[in-house]
Design a protein around this motif. Structure first.
Motif, PDB file in Angstrom:
ATOM      1  N   MET A 200       0.831  -1.206   0.000  1.00  0.00           N
ATOM      2  CA  MET A 200       0.000   0.000   0.000  1.00  0.00           C
ATOM      3  C   MET A 200       0.868   1.260   0.000  1.00  0.00           C
ATOM      4  O   MET A 200       0.350   2.362   0.090  1.00  0.00           O
ATOM      5  CB  MET A 200      -0.910   0.040   1.233  1.00  0.00           C
ATOM      6  CG  MET A 200      -1.968  -1.038   1.298  1.00  0.00           C
ATOM      7  SD  MET A 200      -3.024  -1.128  -0.151  1.00  0.00           S
ATOM      8  CE  MET A 200      -3.788   0.473  -0.107  1.00  0.00           C
ATOM      9  N   GLY A 201       2.161   1.073  -0.069  1.00  0.00           N
ATOM     10  CA  GLY A 201       3.057   2.223  -0.162  1.00  0.00           C
ATOM     11  C   GLY A 201       3.184   3.028   1.117  1.00  0.00           C
ATOM     12  O   GLY A 201       3.445   4.221   1.072  1.00  0.00           O
ATOM     13  N   PHE A 202       3.030   2.369   2.284  1.00  0.00           N
ATOM     14  CA  PHE A 202       3.186   3.097   3.536  1.00  0.00           C
ATOM     15  C   PHE A 202       4.654   3.393   3.787  1.00  0.00           C
ATOM     16  O   PHE A 202       5.521   2.594   3.433  1.00  0.00           O
ATOM     17  CB  PHE A 202       2.628   2.284   4.713  1.00  0.00           C
ATOM     18  CG  PHE A 202       1.132   2.086   4.660  1.00  0.00           C
ATOM     19  CD1 PHE A 202       0.354   2.811   3.772  1.00  0.00           C
ATOM     20  CD2 PHE A 202       0.517   1.186   5.492  1.00  0.00           C
ATOM     21  CE1 PHE A 202      -1.021   2.639   3.716  1.00  0.00           C
ATOM     22  CE2 PHE A 202      -0.866   1.002   5.443  1.00  0.00           C
ATOM     23  CZ  PHE A 202      -1.627   1.728   4.553  1.00  0.00           C
ATOM     24  N   SER A 203       4.905   4.523   4.442  1.00  0.00           N
ATOM     25  CA  SER A 203       6.285   4.869   4.769  1.00  0.00           C
ATOM     26  C   SER A 203       6.789   3.959   5.895  1.00  0.00           C
ATOM     27  O   SER A 203       5.999   3.374   6.630  1.00  0.00           O
ATOM     28  CB  SER A 203       6.359   6.325   5.216  1.00  0.00           C
ATOM     29  OG  SER A 203       5.546   6.509   6.345  1.00  0.00           O
TER      30      SER A 203
ATOM     31  N   ARG B 178       5.427   4.938   9.252  1.00  0.00           N
ATOM     32  CA  ARG B 178       4.048   4.527   9.489  1.00  0.00           C
ATOM     33  C   ARG B 178       3.973   3.034   9.801  1.00  0.00           C
ATOM     34  O   ARG B 178       3.271   2.616  10.729  1.00  0.00           O
ATOM     35  CB  ARG B 178       3.177   4.846   8.268  1.00  0.00           C
ATOM     36  CG  ARG B 178       1.761   4.307   8.350  1.00  0.00           C
ATOM     37  CD  ARG B 178       0.897   4.828   7.223  1.00  0.00           C
ATOM     38  NE  ARG B 178       0.578   6.233   7.382  1.00  0.00           N
ATOM     39  CZ  ARG B 178      -0.409   6.680   8.162  1.00  0.00           C
ATOM     40  NH1 ARG B 178      -1.162   5.825   8.826  1.00  0.00           N
ATOM     41  NH2 ARG B 178      -0.650   7.961   8.269  1.00  0.00           N
TER      42      ARG B 178
ATOM     43  N   HIS C  31       2.040  -0.305  12.856  1.00  0.00           N
ATOM     44  CA  HIS C  31       1.804  -1.720  12.596  1.00  0.00           C
ATOM     45  C   HIS C  31       2.725  -2.635  13.391  1.00  0.00           C
ATOM     46  O   HIS C  31       2.292  -3.687  13.830  1.00  0.00           O
ATOM     47  CB  HIS C  31       1.919  -2.008  11.095  1.00  0.00           C
ATOM     48  CG  HIS C  31       0.793  -1.379  10.327  1.00  0.00           C
ATOM     49  ND1 HIS C  31      -0.368  -2.040  10.048  1.00  0.00           N
ATOM     50  CD2 HIS C  31       0.652  -0.139   9.825  1.00  0.00           C
ATOM     51  CE1 HIS C  31      -1.186  -1.239   9.390  1.00  0.00           C
ATOM     52  NE2 HIS C  31      -0.592  -0.075   9.240  1.00  0.00           N
TER      53      HIS C  31
ATOM     54  N   GLU D 122      -5.918   4.356   6.383  1.00  0.00           N
ATOM     55  CA  GLU D 122      -4.473   4.614   6.345  1.00  0.00           C
ATOM     56  C   GLU D 122      -3.932   5.055   4.984  1.00  0.00           C
ATOM     57  O   GLU D 122      -3.165   6.009   4.921  1.00  0.00           O
ATOM     58  CB  GLU D 122      -3.709   3.384   6.826  1.00  0.00           C
ATOM     59  CG  GLU D 122      -3.490   3.390   8.312  1.00  0.00           C
ATOM     60  CD  GLU D 122      -2.354   2.469   8.687  1.00  0.00           C
ATOM     61  OE1 GLU D 122      -2.553   1.263   8.585  1.00  0.00           O
ATOM     62  OE2 GLU D 122      -1.294   2.971   9.064  1.00  0.00           O
ATOM     63  N   PRO D 123      -4.298   4.369   3.882  1.00  0.00           N
ATOM     64  CA  PRO D 123      -3.763   4.816   2.590  1.00  0.00           C
ATOM     65  C   PRO D 123      -4.107   6.275   2.295  1.00  0.00           C
ATOM     66  O   PRO D 123      -3.306   6.995   1.695  1.00  0.00           O
ATOM     67  CB  PRO D 123      -4.437   3.887   1.571  1.00  0.00           C
ATOM     68  CG  PRO D 123      -4.939   2.739   2.332  1.00  0.00           C
ATOM     69  CD  PRO D 123      -5.120   3.164   3.749  1.00  0.00           C
TER      70      PRO D 123
ATOM     71  N   MET E 192      -4.480   8.654   4.511  1.00  0.00           N
ATOM     72  CA  MET E 192      -3.619   9.518   5.320  1.00  0.00           C
ATOM     73  C   MET E 192      -2.215   9.549   4.724  1.00  0.00           C
ATOM     74  O   MET E 192      -1.567  10.587   4.683  1.00  0.00           O
ATOM     75  CB  MET E 192      -3.566   9.010   6.758  1.00  0.00           C
ATOM     76  CG  MET E 192      -4.872   9.129   7.487  1.00  0.00           C
ATOM     77  SD  MET E 192      -4.687   8.708   9.232  1.00  0.00           S
ATOM     78  CE  MET E 192      -5.468   7.139   9.331  1.00  0.00           C
ATOM     79  N   GLN E 193      -1.775   8.373   4.245  1.00  0.00           N
ATOM     80  CA  GLN E 193      -0.417   8.286   3.710  1.00  0.00           C
ATOM     81  C   GLN E 193      -0.284   9.029   2.381  1.00  0.00           C
ATOM     82  O   GLN E 193       0.640   9.799   2.191  1.00  0.00           O
ATOM     83  CB  GLN E 193      -0.034   6.814   3.512  1.00  0.00           C
ATOM     84  CG  GLN E 193       1.302   6.607   2.830  1.00  0.00           C
ATOM     85  CD  GLN E 193       2.462   6.795   3.798  1.00  0.00           C
ATOM     86  OE1 GLN E 193       2.483   6.246   4.888  1.00  0.00           O
ATOM     87  NE2 GLN E 193       3.431   7.589   3.404  1.00  0.00           N
TER      88      GLN E 193
END
Lengths: 288, 324
Positions: A182-185, A188, A193, B115-116, B118-119
């Motif tokens: 999902m391309g989270f940094s 994050r 998580h 979440e996506p 927010m990201q």
């Protein structure tokens, strides 16, 4: 692990079933309240001297007796709780934050970051706790802040180790891969998580090591490395009583009992938490 | 079906195993249009998932090598890890096979869907949570507002897969990869989830790349199909053409092995042998050892895709011949 963290309801139940852990919680809360409201609990000032009442054995007037300066030992023990508990809680909180973060970073990023962080932790770990503490206090000078710094430094590598292992396990889970998809940094993924998934395991150790930190603080105080007199600390009181151990044993016994109660309460809490969080133990209980 | 959103050209992904690079995906090329479903079919281990993981750059950097060109909306992508991280979940999203493990057990479902947003969109927590409820409604979760506050273990498998779809759709991606999205679900739920994916694809005009090993799923939802064997596409074309007249003997075998209620279980065809392991690939056509039509040339010459009829390609020396 996923089963325990998924069913937080069951967690509270398991914890509740363990009566002793509630004894621990109540005991610890009482100690905290006593420390917070010390001026209202203590019948005398902690450093009020009285030549007339030197080395009196325990009585209704002086529950824990008096010391060589005629100071009320009960009042001193009450004020001493402030030092002991705050050193324990603050240093464990700092050690947990810094060490936990380092461990998570090491486990999450792996490779060179892991090597650099964990090898430095190994170096810190290779010195006995007391020696590291003594060196730091000797370098910085004895004071409340420096005692906290010393204990924090000895706790950081322990928390780093405790945090790294579950991080290694969690980062391979499908939902972490989903996060990457999902391309989270990284920030994050780590904060939202990984940390919530390993927090329970770290908190168990935190409660057990708070007990440990209180004992280390007492040890420092006993060696004269802690908070400077006349500020009362449990370890310091034992040290003062040590000189009159045969004439006035209560001077050492009561602060010793205080340490015992604090450590016992924290260990009971830690045991309860560990039982509630360990899936293997839970299975055994469910079968029985 | 002319507006191409994703182009993959000569994608080759190799893994470093036992001191040598072995390609798990070799020379895969395909196009995906907006509002189109392309199904990639093949046995376990044929490189379907690795293809998608390579496009998304989700493979571990150490021990893997990705070559070839990938264009999203005509722009090459896939070299800068940071740029890829911004694309993932925003312009291309992915749904995983296991809805049971792809959601974080300690976080509320609504938060995970939010979440996506927010990201990638920089929405505030409140705004993203509101949007998450709307997304959960969109994927057909009843009383979405209260269910958004629940945890994944309170959801059934089908509902979790819907949550995964809601997560993937949060930023309205142009390309959606679905890696066996229905394998872990039972048959009735499969149909619902596939139907939902189809509807959403059409509404949003997404390109949907569906990975599956089930020809039944392909027949139900795909517009075009690409059959993969041992890391390469062996036959590709519109679904109706392939089902009516498969050219490659492997495709033929796959179609014959679909279980049918009007036949006995013993009559189900199974292709003899197994996919060769990655370090023991035969030299010529990699299907040759299992192929009923094998001729001598198959063992030395690696066949390439040849156009049979417009849009229908196959790579077989016997059936499709060699390019002139």
């Amino acid at each position: 692990m996923s089963a325990t963290s998924a069913s937080s309801g069951g967690l509270v139940q398991t914890f509740n079933r363990n009566k002793l852990s509630w004894v621990g919680i109540v005991l610890f809360m009482v100690l905290c309240l006593i420390a917070i409201f010390a001026p209202f609990v203590a019948p005398y000032g902690p450093i009020d001297q009285s030549v007339m009442t030197r080395m009196r054995p325990p009585s209704m007037e002086h529950l824990f007796g008096t010391d060589a300066f005629g100071r009320d030992q009960f009042s001193r023990a009450v004020y001493g709780a402030r030092i002991s508990l705050s050193v324990g809680v603050v240093s464990v909180f700092l050690g947990m934050s810094v060490g936990g973060l380092l461990g998570v970073l090491a486990g999450y990023f792996g490779k060179r970051i892991d090597t650099v962080i964990m090898r430095s932790m190994d170096v810190l770990l290779s010195f006995p706790t007391l020696i590291t503490g003594i060196v730091i206090v000797a370098l910085l000078g004895p004071s409340l802040t420096n005692v906290i710094v010393a204990i924090t430094v000895t706790l950081i590598p322990k928390f780093a180790r405790i945090a790294r292992a579950p991080t290694l396990a969690v980062k391979e889970r499908a939902y972490i891969e989903a996060c990457r998809a999902m391309g989270f940094s990284h920030a994050r993924i780590i904060l939202f998580h990984i940390v919530p998934n390993i927090l329970t395991e770290i908190l168990v150790m935190a409660s057990l090591w708070t007990a440990n930190a209180i004992m280390i603080e007492a040890g420092f105080a006993f060696l004269g490395l802690g908070v400077r007199p006349p500020t009362p600390t449990w370890g310091g009181m034992i040290r003062e009583g040590f000189e009159h151990i045969f004439q006035a044993p209560w001077m050492s016994i009561f602060p010793g009992l205080c340490i015992l109660l604090a450590v016992l309460s924290l260990n009971l809490i830690g045991d309860g938490l560990r039982d509630a969080l360990d899936p293997r133990l839970k299975q055994v209980r469910d079968m029985g | 079906m002319t507006d191409t959103v994703l182009q993959v050209r000569n994608l080759t992904t190799s893994f470093y195993i036992g001191g040598e690079w072995h390609p798990a995906v070799r020379g895969v090329s395909f196009d995906l249009a907006r509002d189109e479903t392309l199904a990639i079919v093949g046995e376990s281990g044929c490189g379907k998932s690795v293809t998608v993981m390579s496009i998304m750059r989700l493979l571990p950097e150490a021990g893997s090598r990705i070559e070839g060109e990938i264009l999203l909306d005509g722009v090459p992508i896939g070299t800068d890890p940071e740029a890829m991280q911004k694309l993932r979940g925003d312009r291309m999203a992915m749904i995983f096979q296991e809805p049971m493990t792809a959601l974080n057990p300690v976080l509320r479902v609504g938060f995970q869907v939010a979440e996506p947003l927010m990201q990638h969109r920089g929405l505030s927590r409140e705004a993203a949570m509101e949007e998450a409820v709307r997304l959960l409604e969109l994927v057909g979760i009843p009383s979405a507002k209260s269910r958004a506050r629940e945890y994944p273990h309170q959801f059934s498998g089908g509902m979790r897969q819907r949550v995964m779809i809601a997560m993937a759709l949060a930023c309205e991606p142009e390309v959606l990869f679905a890696d066996e999205p229905t394998t872990a679900l039972d048959v009735t739920i499969q149909a619902q989830v596939l139907g939902l994916l189809e509807d959403l694809r059409h509404d949003k005009g997404m390109g949907l790349l569906l990975i599956t090993h089930s020809m039944g799923v392909v027949a139900a939802v795909a517009d075009r199909v690409a059959v993969m064997y041992a890391g390469a596409i062996v036959e590709t074309g519109p679904v109706d053409k392939i089902f009516a007249g498969p050219v490659h003997p492997y495709t033929e075998g796959l179609l014959r092995s679909i279980p049918r209620p009007d036949r006995d279980a013993q009559d189900i065809y199974s292709i003899p042998g197994a996919v060769p392991s990655i370090d023991k690939m035969p030299k010529g056509c990699r299907f040759a050892p299992r192929c009923p039509l094998k001729i001598n040339r198959c063992e030395t010459v690696d066949p390439v895709l040849v156009e049979i009829t417009p849009g229908h390609f196959a790579a077989c020396l016997v059936r499709a011949g060699e390019p002139s």
